[in-house]
Design a protein around this motif. Sequence first.
Motif, PDB file in Angstrom:
ATOM      1  N   TYR A   1     -21.182  10.731 -12.987  1.00 16.07           N
ATOM      2  CA  TYR A   1     -20.056   9.843 -12.698  1.00 16.07           C
ATOM      3  C   TYR A   1     -19.267  10.339 -11.495  1.00 16.07           C
ATOM      4  O   TYR A   1     -19.182  11.545 -11.248  1.00 16.07           O
ATOM      5  N   LEU A   2     -18.684   9.402 -10.779  1.00 17.22           N
ATOM      6  CA  LEU A   2     -17.721   9.729  -9.737  1.00 17.22           C
ATOM      7  C   LEU A   2     -16.367   9.985 -10.376  1.00 17.22           C
ATOM      8  O   LEU A   2     -15.940   9.239 -11.272  1.00 17.22           O
ATOM      9  N   ILE A   3     -15.690  11.032  -9.911  1.00 17.56           N
ATOM     10  CA  ILE A   3     -14.348  11.339 -10.403  1.00 17.56           C
ATOM     11  C   ILE A   3     -13.411  11.554  -9.220  1.00 17.56           C
ATOM     12  O   ILE A   3     -13.845  11.790  -8.094  1.00 17.56           O
ATOM     13  N   ALA A   4     -12.107  11.473  -9.489  1.00 18.70           N
ATOM     14  CA  ALA A   4     -11.079  11.749  -8.490  1.00 18.70           C
ATOM     15  C   ALA A   4      -9.974  12.556  -9.153  1.00 18.70           C
ATOM     16  O   ALA A   4      -9.773  12.479 -10.374  1.00 18.70           O
ATOM     17  N   HIS A   5      -9.246  13.329  -8.350  1.00 22.02           N
ATOM     18  CA  HIS A   5      -8.062  14.002  -8.876  1.00 22.02           C
ATOM     19  C   HIS A   5      -7.049  12.940  -9.278  1.00 22.02           C
ATOM     20  O   HIS A   5      -6.889  11.921  -8.603  1.00 22.02           O
ATOM     21  N   LYS A   6      -6.342  13.163 -10.369  1.00 26.73           N
ATOM     22  CA  LYS A   6      -5.430  12.156 -10.902  1.00 26.73           C
ATOM     23  C   LYS A   6      -4.285  11.822  -9.949  1.00 26.73           C
ATOM     24  O   LYS A   6      -3.684  10.742 -10.046  1.00 26.73           O
ATOM     25  N   ASP A   7      -3.968  12.730  -8.995  1.00 26.52           N
ATOM     26  CA  ASP A   7      -2.860  12.486  -8.084  1.00 26.52           C
ATOM     27  C   ASP A   7      -3.277  11.873  -6.752  1.00 26.52           C
ATOM     28  O   ASP A   7      -2.444  11.693  -5.865  1.00 26.52           O
ATOM     29  N   VAL A   8      -4.557  11.575  -6.594  1.00 28.62           N
ATOM     30  CA  VAL A   8      -4.952  10.805  -5.419  1.00 28.62           C
ATOM     31  C   VAL A   8      -4.314   9.421  -5.545  1.00 28.62           C
ATOM     32  O   VAL A   8      -4.394   8.787  -6.608  1.00 28.62           O
ATOM     33  N   PRO A   9      -3.638   8.930  -4.499  1.00 28.17           N
ATOM     34  CA  PRO A   9      -2.927   7.650  -4.599  1.00 28.17           C
ATOM     35  C   PRO A   9      -3.830   6.510  -5.062  1.00 28.17           C
ATOM     36  O   PRO A   9      -4.996   6.434  -4.698  1.00 28.17           O
ATOM     37  N   ASP A  10      -3.244   5.618  -5.851  1.00 28.11           N
ATOM     38  CA  ASP A  10      -3.998   4.483  -6.381  1.00 28.11           C
ATOM     39  C   ASP A  10      -4.648   3.666  -5.264  1.00 28.11           C
ATOM     40  O   ASP A  10      -5.789   3.210  -5.398  1.00 28.11           O
ATOM     41  N   ALA A  11      -3.921   3.472  -4.152  1.00 37.08           N
ATOM     42  CA  ALA A  11      -4.454   2.666  -3.059  1.00 37.08           C
ATOM     43  C   ALA A  11      -5.697   3.299  -2.446  1.00 37.08           C
ATOM     44  O   ALA A  11      -6.628   2.602  -2.035  1.00 37.08           O
TER      45      ALA A  11
ATOM     46  N   MET B   1       0.845  -1.194   0.000  1.00 43.24           N
ATOM     47  CA  MET B   1       0.000   0.000   0.000  1.00 43.24           C
ATOM     48  C   MET B   1       0.878   1.241   0.000  1.00 43.24           C
ATOM     49  O   MET B   1       1.866   1.326   0.721  1.00 43.24           O
ATOM     50  N   LYS B   2       0.520   2.235  -0.809  1.00 42.67           N
ATOM     51  CA  LYS B   2       1.305   3.461  -0.837  1.00 42.67           C
ATOM     52  C   LYS B   2       1.019   4.297   0.405  1.00 42.67           C
ATOM     53  O   LYS B   2      -0.032   4.180   1.015  1.00 42.67           O
ATOM     54  N   PRO B   3       1.950   5.183   0.795  1.00 41.47           N
ATOM     55  CA  PRO B   3       1.679   6.082   1.903  1.00 41.47           C
ATOM     56  C   PRO B   3       0.458   6.911   1.603  1.00 41.47           C
ATOM     57  O   PRO B   3       0.107   7.116   0.438  1.00 41.47           O
ATOM     58  N   ALA B   4      -0.151   7.446   2.645  1.00 43.72           N
ATOM     59  CA  ALA B   4      -1.418   8.154   2.452  1.00 43.72           C
ATOM     60  C   ALA B   4      -1.235   9.535   1.874  1.00 43.72           C
ATOM     61  O   ALA B   4      -2.205  10.166   1.520  1.00 43.72           O
ATOM     62  N   THR B   5       0.020  10.044   1.766  1.00 43.09           N
ATOM     63  CA  THR B   5       0.167  11.438   1.359  1.00 43.09           C
ATOM     64  C   THR B   5       1.155  11.687   0.235  1.00 43.09           C
ATOM     65  O   THR B   5       1.873  12.684   0.259  1.00 43.09           O
ATOM     66  N   PRO B   6       1.210  10.843  -0.839  1.00 42.87           N
ATOM     67  CA  PRO B   6       2.176  11.125  -1.890  1.00 42.87           C
ATOM     68  C   PRO B   6       1.613  11.985  -3.002  1.00 42.87           C
ATOM     69  O   PRO B   6       1.788  11.680  -4.172  1.00 42.87           O
TER      70      PRO B   6
ATOM     71  N   TYR C   1      -8.542   2.889  -5.028  1.00 43.26           N
ATOM     72  CA  TYR C   1      -8.926   1.473  -5.037  1.00 43.26           C
ATOM     73  C   TYR C   1      -9.838   1.170  -3.851  1.00 43.26           C
ATOM     74  O   TYR C   1     -10.885   0.523  -4.006  1.00 43.26           O
ATOM     75  N   GLU C   2      -9.462   1.624  -2.666  1.00 49.18           N
ATOM     76  CA  GLU C   2     -10.272   1.395  -1.462  1.00 49.18           C
ATOM     77  C   GLU C   2     -11.642   2.033  -1.603  1.00 49.18           C
ATOM     78  O   GLU C   2     -12.674   1.430  -1.289  1.00 49.18           O
ATOM     79  N   PHE C   3     -11.666   3.258  -2.084  1.00 56.78           N
ATOM     80  CA  PHE C   3     -12.928   3.981  -2.285  1.00 56.78           C
ATOM     81  C   PHE C   3     -13.823   3.214  -3.258  1.00 56.78           C
ATOM     82  O   PHE C   3     -15.005   2.989  -2.995  1.00 56.78           O
ATOM     83  N   THR C   4     -13.263   2.815  -4.402  1.00 57.09           N
ATOM     84  CA  THR C   4     -14.046   2.138  -5.441  1.00 57.09           C
ATOM     85  C   THR C   4     -14.573   0.796  -4.942  1.00 57.09           C
ATOM     86  O   THR C   4     -15.750   0.459  -5.154  1.00 57.09           O
ATOM     87  N   LYS C   5     -13.720   0.036  -4.287  1.00 58.28           N
ATOM     88  CA  LYS C   5     -14.100  -1.288  -3.781  1.00 58.28           C
ATOM     89  C   LYS C   5     -15.284  -1.193  -2.832  1.00 58.28           C
ATOM     90  O   LYS C   5     -16.219  -2.011  -2.897  1.00 58.28           O
ATOM     91  N   LEU C   6     -15.298  -0.174  -1.969  1.00 48.84           N
ATOM     92  CA  LEU C   6     -16.382  -0.029  -1.000  1.00 48.84           C
ATOM     93  C   LEU C   6     -17.612   0.638  -1.623  1.00 48.84           C
ATOM     94  O   LEU C   6     -18.746   0.231  -1.358  1.00 48.84           O
ATOM     95  N   ALA C   7     -17.395   1.655  -2.447  1.00 48.14           N
ATOM     96  CA  ALA C   7     -18.528   2.371  -3.051  1.00 48.14           C
ATOM     97  C   ALA C   7     -19.367   1.447  -3.934  1.00 48.14           C
ATOM     98  O   ALA C   7     -20.592   1.571  -3.994  1.00 48.14           O
ATOM     99  N   TYR C   8     -18.695   0.502  -4.612  1.00 49.78           N
ATOM    100  CA  TYR C   8     -19.404  -0.388  -5.525  1.00 49.78           C
ATOM    101  C   TYR C   8     -19.559  -1.802  -4.959  1.00 49.78           C
ATOM    102  O   TYR C   8     -19.824  -2.748  -5.706  1.00 49.78           O
ATOM    103  N   SER C   9     -19.425  -1.932  -3.647  1.00 49.78           N
ATOM    104  CA  SER C   9     -19.689  -3.227  -3.014  1.00 49.78           C
ATOM    105  C   SER C   9     -21.189  -3.492  -3.009  1.00 49.78           C
ATOM    106  O   SER C   9     -22.007  -2.564  -3.002  1.00 49.78           O
ATOM    107  N   GLU C  10     -21.554  -4.758  -3.022  1.00 55.40           N
ATOM    108  CA  GLU C  10     -22.973  -5.119  -3.015  1.00 55.40           C
ATOM    109  C   GLU C  10     -23.685  -4.544  -1.793  1.00 55.40           C
ATOM    110  O   GLU C  10     -24.822  -4.077  -1.878  1.00 55.40           O
TER     111      GLU C  10
END
Length: 329
Positions: A258-268, A1-6, A271-280
Amino acid sequence: MKPATPYRKAATFCGALLLAMAWQPAAVAQTMLQMPTGGVTGSYYMIGAPMAKFINEHSKLIRVTPNTSGGSVENQRRVESGAAQFGMTSQDLMYAGWHGQKPFDKPTRNFRVIGIVTPVLANHVMALTKDNVKTAADLKGKIFAIGAPGSMAADQMNLFLEHTKLKGSLDSRMLPHQDYPTMLLDGKVQVINRAGSVPAAVVEEIGVQKPVNLVDFGPELEKSGFLKKYGFYQKIVVKGGTYKGEDRDVTLFGTAGYLIAHKDVPDAVVYEFTKLAYSEDNIKQVNMAFKGANLNRADPLGGNIAPVHPGAAKFWKEIGVKYPEPTLK
């Protein structure tokens, strides 16, 4: 997992991020994220609030604050500047922002797409029955509240009025949309516009107090070639009887959100946001709170035109979602 502030971009973005970080008592870093939505009775907020609640209850990595806003235009600007890390916007505004077209004064290319969040949001244009406004041609001479400043509704309706050359024949105003029911009922404006999924609560709210007409855009859409020129918009036919007192089939137009994010928000983080937002489980929770959501896990990028955030792309790949290459590059 990347650091929370890169975060790597501009000083404004870094400053916003520093304000958005907090250390938990257990010494585990948790990224605090801002997500502008829309007005408190609008589709974006009605989806964003329960979604954020679910994410916050199930993630140790991120915490999402759903903010009210003017809507899609404001959301896209805030994500562009880094004042917000996530947001909601529409296809037409992605295109306009990418190319620096109105309502944007310069290109906005810092956003990346996560997934679809609403069905097509129809521009519900309505008037009290007594004012006899039944079609777009009847808007002439009327005071028309086209949407809140910074909203998708205002931008789309302004474009329609300019394209059809109706704008000069009426008094169009951008006003806070939470006041629209009162303004219409009190006669301060003759026509209002609210973008929302069908059925829209605002039409039902006004309709139980006084009879209303939905304004039919079908003839003008056909005659003007609006939908051919602006292919992002879709025609929506609202069947007679959907709303109290409106027995006609009425044609509206709109686009999906659509949901969007800034391109520099860390991938991790994305990923966490998407996994939970689109969970059943979240989809069930959001749908219980608001029936106008479209967190489509099976086809999350249908109709998308913009680049997808790598963090979201990782999740979609994991669950076997395939999608076309974006047309904006």
